[in-house]
Scaffold this motif. Structure first.
Motif, PDB file in Angstrom:
ATOM      1  N   SER A  18      -4.340   8.632   0.760  1.00 33.96           N
ATOM      2  CA  SER A  18      -5.462   8.207   1.594  1.00 33.96           C
ATOM      3  C   SER A  18      -6.166   6.953   1.066  1.00 33.96           C
ATOM      4  O   SER A  18      -7.066   6.445   1.697  1.00 33.96           O
ATOM      5  CB  SER A  18      -6.477   9.351   1.676  1.00 33.96           C
ATOM      6  N   TYR A  19      -5.756   6.483  -0.071  1.00 34.45           N
ATOM      7  CA  TYR A  19      -6.432   5.330  -0.640  1.00 34.45           C
ATOM      8  C   TYR A  19      -6.090   4.053   0.106  1.00 34.45           C
ATOM      9  O   TYR A  19      -5.131   3.997   0.874  1.00 34.45           O
ATOM     10  CB  TYR A  19      -6.045   5.157  -2.115  1.00 34.45           C
ATOM     11  N   THR A  20      -6.873   3.037  -0.148  1.00 34.00           N
ATOM     12  CA  THR A  20      -6.540   1.735   0.445  1.00 34.00           C
ATOM     13  C   THR A  20      -6.451   0.686  -0.658  1.00 34.00           C
ATOM     14  O   THR A  20      -6.958   0.874  -1.766  1.00 34.00           O
ATOM     15  CB  THR A  20      -7.613   1.268   1.453  1.00 34.00           C
ATOM     16  N   LEU A  21      -5.813  -0.391  -0.281  1.00 30.84           N
ATOM     17  CA  LEU A  21      -5.572  -1.448  -1.256  1.00 30.84           C
ATOM     18  C   LEU A  21      -6.530  -2.612  -1.012  1.00 30.84           C
ATOM     19  O   LEU A  21      -6.703  -3.054   0.118  1.00 30.84           O
ATOM     20  CB  LEU A  21      -4.129  -1.931  -1.124  1.00 30.84           C
ATOM     21  N   SER A  22      -7.154  -3.053  -2.087  1.00 29.22           N
ATOM     22  CA  SER A  22      -8.043  -4.201  -1.957  1.00 29.22           C
ATOM     23  C   SER A  22      -7.748  -5.200  -3.048  1.00 29.22           C
ATOM     24  O   SER A  22      -7.142  -4.871  -4.057  1.00 29.22           O
ATOM     25  CB  SER A  22      -9.512  -3.772  -2.096  1.00 29.22           C
ATOM     26  N   SER A  80       0.833  -1.198   0.000  1.00 27.65           N
ATOM     27  CA  SER A  80       0.000   0.000   0.000  1.00 27.65           C
ATOM     28  C   SER A  80       0.867   1.247   0.000  1.00 27.65           C
ATOM     29  O   SER A  80       0.583   2.234  -0.685  1.00 27.65           O
ATOM     30  CB  SER A  80      -0.889   0.042   1.243  1.00 27.65           C
ATOM     31  N   GLU A  81       1.943   1.188   0.774  1.00 28.86           N
ATOM     32  CA  GLU A  81       2.844   2.342   0.804  1.00 28.86           C
ATOM     33  C   GLU A  81       3.456   2.588  -0.568  1.00 28.86           C
ATOM     34  O   GLU A  81       3.569   3.713  -1.030  1.00 28.86           O
ATOM     35  CB  GLU A  81       3.938   2.119   1.848  1.00 28.86           C
ATOM     36  N   GLN A  82       3.844   1.486  -1.205  1.00 31.66           N
ATOM     37  CA  GLN A  82       4.382   1.623  -2.570  1.00 31.66           C
ATOM     38  C   GLN A  82       3.354   2.262  -3.489  1.00 31.66           C
ATOM     39  O   GLN A  82       3.679   3.111  -4.306  1.00 31.66           O
ATOM     40  CB  GLN A  82       4.740   0.241  -3.127  1.00 31.66           C
ATOM     41  N   CYS A  83       2.110   1.811  -3.345  1.00 30.27           N
ATOM     42  CA  CYS A  83       1.049   2.349  -4.191  1.00 30.27           C
ATOM     43  C   CYS A  83       0.879   3.834  -3.936  1.00 30.27           C
ATOM     44  O   CYS A  83       0.709   4.625  -4.862  1.00 30.27           O
ATOM     45  CB  CYS A  83      -0.278   1.644  -3.893  1.00 30.27           C
ATOM     46  N   ALA A  84       0.936   4.191  -2.656  1.00 36.56           N
ATOM     47  CA  ALA A  84       0.763   5.593  -2.319  1.00 36.56           C
ATOM     48  C   ALA A  84       1.791   6.431  -3.060  1.00 36.56           C
ATOM     49  O   ALA A  84       1.490   7.503  -3.590  1.00 36.56           O
ATOM     50  CB  ALA A  84       0.899   5.775  -0.815  1.00 36.56           C
ATOM     51  N   ALA A  85       3.018   5.921  -3.131  1.00 31.65           N
ATOM     52  CA  ALA A  85       4.063   6.663  -3.815  1.00 31.65           C
ATOM     53  C   ALA A  85       3.845   6.668  -5.328  1.00 31.65           C
ATOM     54  O   ALA A  85       3.988   7.703  -5.984  1.00 31.65           O
ATOM     55  CB  ALA A  85       5.424   6.049  -3.479  1.00 31.65           C
ATOM     56  N   ARG A  86       3.473   5.547  -5.852  1.00 27.31           N
ATOM     57  CA  ARG A  86       3.351   5.453  -7.295  1.00 27.31           C
ATOM     58  C   ARG A  86       2.145   6.203  -7.834  1.00 27.31           C
ATOM     59  O   ARG A  86       2.205   6.855  -8.880  1.00 27.31           O
ATOM     60  CB  ARG A  86       3.274   3.983  -7.732  1.00 27.31           C
ATOM     61  N   PHE A  87       1.022   6.094  -7.106  1.00 21.52           N
ATOM     62  CA  PHE A  87      -0.183   6.766  -7.597  1.00 21.52           C
ATOM     63  C   PHE A  87      -0.334   8.157  -6.993  1.00 21.52           C
ATOM     64  O   PHE A  87      -1.271   8.871  -7.299  1.00 21.52           O
ATOM     65  CB  PHE A  87      -1.430   5.926  -7.268  1.00 21.52           C
ATOM     66  N   VAL A 121      -6.543  -3.531  -6.459  1.00 28.87           N
ATOM     67  CA  VAL A 121      -7.041  -2.188  -6.751  1.00 28.87           C
ATOM     68  C   VAL A 121      -6.689  -1.252  -5.609  1.00 28.87           C
ATOM     69  O   VAL A 121      -6.863  -1.600  -4.437  1.00 28.87           O
ATOM     70  CB  VAL A 121      -8.575  -2.197  -6.956  1.00 28.87           C
ATOM     71  N   TYR A 122      -6.210  -0.114  -5.976  1.00 32.31           N
ATOM     72  CA  TYR A 122      -5.899   0.913  -4.994  1.00 32.31           C
ATOM     73  C   TYR A 122      -6.960   1.991  -5.151  1.00 32.31           C
ATOM     74  O   TYR A 122      -7.017   2.650  -6.190  1.00 32.31           O
ATOM     75  CB  TYR A 122      -4.503   1.452  -5.291  1.00 32.31           C
ATOM     76  N   HIS A 123      -7.816   2.131  -4.161  1.00 33.43           N
ATOM     77  CA  HIS A 123      -9.006   2.972  -4.351  1.00 33.43           C
ATOM     78  C   HIS A 123      -9.246   3.848  -3.134  1.00 33.43           C
ATOM     79  O   HIS A 123      -8.711   3.576  -2.048  1.00 33.43           O
ATOM     80  CB  HIS A 123     -10.226   2.076  -4.609  1.00 33.43           C
ATOM     81  N   PRO A 124     -10.087   4.864  -3.298  1.00 34.33           N
ATOM     82  CA  PRO A 124     -10.406   5.724  -2.153  1.00 34.33           C
ATOM     83  C   PRO A 124     -11.008   4.895  -1.040  1.00 34.33           C
ATOM     84  O   PRO A 124     -11.759   3.946  -1.296  1.00 34.33           O
ATOM     85  CB  PRO A 124     -11.447   6.692  -2.722  1.00 34.33           C
ATOM     86  N   ALA A 125     -10.677   5.251   0.157  1.00 35.64           N
ATOM     87  CA  ALA A 125     -11.082   4.430   1.299  1.00 35.64           C
ATOM     88  C   ALA A 125     -12.595   4.362   1.445  1.00 35.64           C
ATOM     89  O   ALA A 125     -13.146   3.365   1.897  1.00 35.64           O
ATOM     90  CB  ALA A 125     -10.462   4.981   2.578  1.00 35.64           C
ATOM     91  N   ASP A 126     -13.272   5.445   1.036  1.00 38.62           N
ATOM     92  CA  ASP A 126     -14.715   5.464   1.264  1.00 38.62           C
ATOM     93  C   ASP A 126     -15.506   4.727   0.194  1.00 38.62           C
ATOM     94  O   ASP A 126     -16.707   4.606   0.253  1.00 38.62           O
ATOM     95  CB  ASP A 126     -15.218   6.915   1.373  1.00 38.62           C
ATOM     96  N   GLN A 127     -14.823   4.265  -0.772  1.00 35.09           N
ATOM     97  CA  GLN A 127     -15.531   3.538  -1.831  1.00 35.09           C
ATOM     98  C   GLN A 127     -16.109   2.252  -1.254  1.00 35.09           C
ATOM     99  O   GLN A 127     -15.390   1.458  -0.652  1.00 35.09           O
ATOM    100  CB  GLN A 127     -14.553   3.209  -2.960  1.00 35.09           C
ATOM    101  N   PRO A 128     -17.387   2.053  -1.409  1.00 38.12           N
ATOM    102  CA  PRO A 128     -17.993   0.856  -0.833  1.00 38.12           C
ATOM    103  C   PRO A 128     -17.315  -0.401  -1.361  1.00 38.12           C
ATOM    104  O   PRO A 128     -17.016  -0.493  -2.557  1.00 38.12           O
ATOM    105  CB  PRO A 128     -19.445   0.903  -1.285  1.00 38.12           C
TER     106      PRO A 128
END
Lengths: 692, 233
Positions: A605-609, A594-601, A640-647
């Motif tokens: 605040s997004y989360t990984l699912s 997730s940290e890698q994703c945060a840097a790349r994208f 998928v790396y998506h906004p945390a509030d996404q259902p």
């Protein structure tokens, strides 16, 4: 070369690792499986089981590219690959380039016959026609033989000039038209100028160099300018072939000159000679070719890894601020791929029992194959990036400025005490350096460099034959020569070679002269400010020592982890959108990913699912990314790396576009020569293959 | 019978690859003598083998890079000998040559006090950059000209001892002391390298650390017609 004091890779020490293994069991199966695989690969005689088509991981974003021959010159397609910022485009083109390369041998021959044919049409010479026929047949036979050995399903009846044998997996889905295309070469656009391209611009001057020496020499001596008698057979063969085409080339302008039957016979003899030589090395070449094919096969674990590595490199290339870093990462991956392959069942299955290779030989074959499948498609992009970086840091500008200073200096000021190369030698040297620039393989580049150095030594000894010249004599002359060549290109070449060359060759002659070239370039860079330069250079070079040291420890770390880096594709912010390839280690947790994703994208605040079949799948932060990946069904998962509030249950219920085409039955993927000989413990093997 | 990767790897442990780098054209040349013969054989025997890259040795013309095979206590050792440009103007380039070396040979001219001072500078630099891992040899060359000696034996030997180096006397012209120098250096380098291995324990540190070469740096002043006295050889 470079043989260690210490015993080889630490990883495979099955017994000593019993306890850690037990511990690791809890961590998730990634680690365990990996270990087991190693055990299997190393302790037991390698079961010649076929590589299992990776269940989960082969998520090739692309359908295999159409198989038709790409007629534009290889160079242009490579350029496309280089520009390809979008990943797919790049890959596609790169594949094309690869494939073209794959058929190189065939093409070379073809070009030869193409040349002959052209002349033939001019001269209306019957004999040539016949010879050409024979060549076609010979090629066909050889190919058939090859096919038999590989025991792959029979190729569609090859045309007169069959193309490279098509690897089964790719042939199946896409290319019913492939056999048709080879019939085109007789078309106008297939004539002489086409194939020679990569070689010809460099080679042409060679022709002119030769002409004063008289035709006889040209005809009888294979590349008399080429230096050492100790060239490898391969090279000799290439030289021969090149010579052959050069011969044809040099003749063709003088089409008016009548070809006597002697020349035709000479051509024929030459051709036969080269066939014999080809025969001698064909086993080796075939093995190389198979590895290249494996690396290209998107359905094999290895091929998938190579492909993802390429995507990863192209994507992350621009994020590196230092060229060394960028190149070292590429080399790192190559080394890992190599060590994986050397221990893999895939490679074992390719070896023919009747041809034993020494370990070193095998390593060099694998290295060569990896250069072709990993470096070649990346070369243009690497060079572009290098150029950009060095334009940015002013290095190239400084070099260009000082080039004129050195050009304006007398030989005494440069410290030269011997003769310097004359115009004709300079021309030969610049040809070698030009060839060097064209090559993609660091080893082949180094060979060209050695040839250039040889010419320099030869010219130096003209003034005082018999005297042995040391570095103090050589370096100034080297500077003199380099100042008269394309310095900027060479600067990039040197860096490319130093960082990407096979680390096991770092003590060899090639490495020595590479170092000397590097030294000469550094010296040119600081030439005009002699006095103050010394200190400044020292600091710079000290840095390079630290880099060296770091690389050593870095490599060590990686080796001791004994594992290969893997890749994961992550989309953001929804399935199928903006896929990026991330590098992961077996120890990488979801949180780290997730940290890698945060840097790349660039989204904190997004989360990984993970979505499996479009359904959200909860993953713990501490889970290992790779075990999640290997636990999923083939192509059915998507990170998928998506906004945390996404259902969590909202994602579009459609299949991930990254899914591979529906997997054909397993049998189709396995070339017959890899047919399972030993199918015991399929479960363990299968898993281990995948999660190494 | 198929050999696995591991098996094949194992058979190599008895062989070391070290890299030497040196500059002394004088020392060099006499080494070159017996090397010529061997180089030719190797060339023929190893055609097509990649381990030793295709050799581009020319007889006598190049003396910058050389390999030498030695057999020490049953272990085959392959020395890669790197010649470092020792001229003052190239001094700054030193590190790129010696950064991976296991050893260095620093040659001075016993008739030239200045050359001995330069050796001291080299020693300082090498110790600073590479620490104690590197085996240093300080070599007083031209002992055939003992009557013109300007560097006393005691001074040289005590200096060498003070910096943890070994001192040797050679005459390149008479081909004296050179073989001993190489054998002795080689043994020391192997010991150092093996001790280092043991220190790191369980051999986990694979090739990386042991893949340093041995390098020899000489500081014979260019002005000295070193070639003059030896070119007869």
């Amino acid at each position: 070369m470079g043989l260690p004091f210490s015993p080889p890779p630490p990883s495979p020490q099955p017994l000593s690792s019993a306890t850690p293994e037990a511990e690791r069991k809890e961590e998730g199966k990634g680690g365990v499986v990996e270990r087991e695989e190693r055990k299997l690969a190393l302790t037991s005689p390698p079961p010649s089981r076929p590589p299992v088509p990776p269940q989960g991981r082969a998520a090739p974003p692309l359908p295999p590219a159409p198989l038709c021959r790409t007629s534009p010159s290889r160079k242009s397609s490579e350029r496309v690959a280089g520009e390809g910022t979008e990943r797919e485009k790049g890959q596609n083109a790169a594949k094309k380039a690869e494939r073209e390369e794959g058929g190189e041998q065939g093409e070379r021959r073809k070009s030869k016959s193409g040349l002959l044919f052209e002349q033939d049409s001019r001269d209306q010479h019957q004999a040539v026609e016949e010879e050409e026929e024979k060549e076609g047949e010979g090629r066909g036979n050889e190919e058939e033989k090859e096919d038999k050995v590989r025991a792959s399903p029979p190729c569609p009846p090859p045309g007169k000039k069959p193309s490279r044998p098509v690897p089964p997996p790719r042939k199946k889905p896409t290319s019913p038209n492939s056999p048709a295309s080879p019939n085109q070469p007789r078309g106008a656009n297939q004539s002489a100028p086409i194939k020679v391209p990569p070689a010809s611009p460099a080679r042409r001057p060679d022709v002119s160099l030769y002409s004063p020496q008289g035709g006889a020499i040209l005809a009888t001596q294979p590349d008399s300018s080429s230096t050492s008698s100790a060239e490898e057979d391969v090279e000799l063969n290439q030289e021969l072939e090149q010579n052959h085409s050069r011969l044809a080339e040099s003749r063709s302008p003088k089409a008016a000159v009548r070809r006597t039957s002697t020349t035709v016979m000479l051509d024929r003899a030459r051709y036969r000679l080269s066939t014999v030589l080809t025969g001698l090395i064909s086993h080796e070449r075939r093995l190389t070719q198979r590895i290249v094919e494996l690396a290209r096969d998107p359905f094999s674990y290895f091929g998938n890894l190579v492909k993802e590595h390429r995507a990863f490199t192209l994507e992350t290339m621009s994020s590196h601020s230092s060229s060394t870093e960028m190149l070292q990462e590429i080399r790192q991956m190559m080394t890992q791929l190599k060590s994986y392959l050397l221990q893999s069942t895939e490679l074992q299955a390719m070896l023919e029992p009747q041809h034993q290779y020494t370990q070193d030989k095998l390593e060099s074959i694998v290295e060569a194959a990896l250069c072709k499948s990993v470096l070649k498609p990346l070369k243009e992009s690497i060079y572009q990036r290098l150029e950009k970086l060095h334009t940015g840091d002013g290095g190239l500008k400084q070099l260009a400025q000082n080039q004129s200073v050195v050009l304006g200096s007398t030989t005494t000021a440069l410290g030269i005490t011997t003769a310097v190369p004359e115009a004709s030698s300079m021309e030969k040297i610049s040809i070698k350096l030009n060839n060097l620039h064209q090559e993609y393989s660091p080893q082949k580049k180094i060979e060209q460099l050695l040839k250039a150095c040889k010419i320099i030594y030869d010219s130096m000894s003209i003034s005082c034959p018999g005297r042995a010249h040391g570095a103090d004599d050589f370096l100034p002359v080297m500077m003199y020569v380099l100042a008269r060549s394309n310095l900027c290109a060479l600067q990039l070449d040197v860096e490319y070679m130093m960082e990407l060359m096979d680390p096991s060759l770092t003590l060899g002659e090639g490495s020595y002269y590479l170092t000397t070239t590097y030294g000469a370039l550094e010296h040119i860079k600081t030439f005009d400010q002699q006095r103050s330069a010394t200190r400044q250079l020292s600091r710079e070079v000290q840095d390079s020592i630290h880099r060296w040291e770091r690389r050593r420890t870095f490599n060590q770390e990686r080796t001791s982890q004994g594992s290969i880096r893997d890749f994961l594709t992550v989309c953001c912010p929804e399935i199928g959108a903006d896929p990026k390839t991330l590098g992961v280690l077996p120890t990488t947790t979801i949180q780290q990913l997730s940290e890698q994703c945060a840097a790349r994208f660039e989204q904190d605040s997004y989360t990984l699912s993970v979505y499996i079949d479009g359904v959200h799948h909860p993953v713990a932060q501490t889970e290992l990314a790779l075990s999640v990946k290997s636990g999923c069904q083939p192509g059915a998962y998507c990170f998928v790396y998506h906004p945390a509030d996404q259902p969590a249950d909202a994602p579009p219920r459609r299949t991930c576009p990254l899914d591979p085409p529906p997997a054909p039955p397993v049998e189709c993927f396995i070339p017959a020569d890899m047919a399972p000989a030993d199918t015991e413990e399929p479960g363990v093997e299968e898993e281990s293959l995948i999660s190494l | 019978m198929k050999k696995t990767y591991r098996d094949m790897k194992k058979s190599y442990i008895g062989q070391l690859y070290l890299c030497v780098c040196f500059v002394a054209s004088a020392v060099w040349r006499s080494l070159d003598e017996d090397e010529d013969q061997r180089a030719l054989q190797v060339r023929r025997g190893q055609r097509g083998s990649h381990v030793n890259e295709p050799r581009h040795h020319t007889r006598r013309a190049q003396a910058s890079f050389l390999t030498k095979k030695l057999n020490i206590t049953g272990k085959r050792v392959n020395l890669a000998i790197w010649d470092t440009a020792g001229q003052e103007r190239f001094h700054a380039l030193g590190p790129i040559y010696y950064r991976d070396s296991n050893g260095a040979i620093l040659v001075y001219d016993i008739t030239d006090e200045d050359s001995f001072q330069k050796v001291k500078n080299w020693v300082k630099e090498l110790r600073k950059m590479l620490g104690n891992e590197i085996c240093l040899c300080i070599v007083g060359n031209k002992i055939d000209l003992d009557k013109d000696r300007h560097v006393s034996v005691e001074e040289a030997e005590s200096y060498a001892e003070s910096v943890g180096a070994k001192h040797y006397h050679t005459s390149a012209k008479l081909n004296k002391g050179i073989e001993e120098l190489f054998l002795d250096l080689c043994k020391r380098m192997m010991e150092t390298a093996q001790a280092e291995e043991r220190l790191k324990g369980n051999g986990a540190s694979q090739s990386a650390s042991s893949r340093r070469g041995v390098q020899i740096v000489d500081d014979e002043p260019q002005a000295t017609p070193a070639g003059g006295c030896c070119s007869s050889g």
